[in-house]
Design a protein around this motif. Structure first.
Motif, PDB file in Angstrom:
ATOM      1  N   ALA A  13     -36.696  75.077  44.287  1.00 32.95           N
ATOM      2  CA  ALA A  13     -35.802  76.218  44.192  1.00 32.95           C
ATOM      3  C   ALA A  13     -36.643  77.397  43.728  1.00 32.95           C
ATOM      4  N   HIS A  17     -34.278  79.886  39.154  1.00 31.06           N
ATOM      5  CA  HIS A  17     -32.962  79.539  39.687  1.00 31.06           C
ATOM      6  C   HIS A  17     -32.790  78.024  39.673  1.00 31.06           C
ATOM      7  N   ASP A  18     -32.282  77.496  38.567  1.00 27.68           N
ATOM      8  CA  ASP A  18     -32.110  76.053  38.424  1.00 27.68           C
ATOM      9  C   ASP A  18     -30.646  75.647  38.602  1.00 27.68           C
ATOM     10  N   ASP A  19     -29.844  76.538  39.219  1.00 23.63           N
ATOM     11  CA  ASP A  19     -28.418  76.268  39.351  1.00 23.63           C
ATOM     12  C   ASP A  19     -28.143  74.992  40.140  1.00 23.63           C
ATOM     13  N   ASP A  20     -28.964  74.701  41.137  1.00 22.19           N
ATOM     14  CA  ASP A  20     -28.736  73.535  41.982  1.00 22.19           C
ATOM     15  C   ASP A  20     -29.450  72.284  41.478  1.00 22.19           C
ATOM     16  N   ALA A  21     -30.300  72.435  40.491  1.00 22.34           N
ATOM     17  CA  ALA A  21     -31.052  71.292  39.972  1.00 22.34           C
ATOM     18  C   ALA A  21     -30.135  70.413  39.131  1.00 22.34           C
ATOM     19  N   PRO A  22     -30.219  69.095  39.321  1.00 14.83           N
ATOM     20  CA  PRO A  22     -29.375  68.207  38.514  1.00 14.83           C
ATOM     21  C   PRO A  22     -29.818  68.210  37.050  1.00 14.83           C
ATOM     22  N   THR A  53     -36.646  69.777  37.278  1.00 16.13           N
ATOM     23  CA  THR A  53     -37.423  70.656  38.148  1.00 16.13           C
ATOM     24  C   THR A  53     -38.713  69.952  38.551  1.00 16.13           C
TER      25      THR A  53
END
Length: 135
Positions: A13, A17-22, A53
């Motif tokens: 990503a 932007h770690d919004d989509d990282a679990p 990440t």
């Protein structure tokens, strides 16, 4: 289970932007039998509650491997409620347990071991074995 070493781009990503990282729900170190975990958890950069990440996983793998205590470090994830469980499998480094030479009647065992360059109880390196055999 997912092998992160091969699948890191799946988590790629843009920086920041770690919004989509679990989310990391748990971090585990699976050590070789009998090995003490002293100081190893401090080398893992990811903690419970942080976003998973690729860079943090890579850094953790590199730091664990750099200790020289392992032949390989593999990072795996398992989907669990709320995110992922991150497991570092630490594969043991083979050690040279014993050196025996047959047929020698000139040098002592200690002299042979010294000439070989091998360290009894030390890491077993196939290239060093070849060099020692030629010595």
């Amino acid at each position: 289970m997912l092998l992160l070493v091969c699948a890191l781009p799946a988590f790629a990503a843009p920086v920041g932007h770690d919004d989509d990282a679990p989310a990391v729900v748990a971090v585990e170190l699976h050590l070789p039998e009998g090995m003490a975990p002293d100081g190893l958890s401090g080398l893992v950069t990811l903690r419970k509650g942080q976003a998973l990440t690729p860079g943090a996983v890579r850094k953790s793998v590199e730091q664990l491997f750099a200790t020289g205590r392992f032949a390989d470090v593999v990072a795996l994830t398992q989907d669990v409620p709320g995110g992922v469980r991150l497991v570092f499998q630490l594969l043991p480094l083979p050690l040279l347990s014993h050196v025996a030479v047959r047929g020698n009647q000139v040098l002592t065992s200690g002299e042979l071991l010294e000439a070989s360059g091998l360290l009894q109880g030390g890491p077993l390196d196939p290239e060093e074995l070849d060099t020692a055999a030629d010595a």
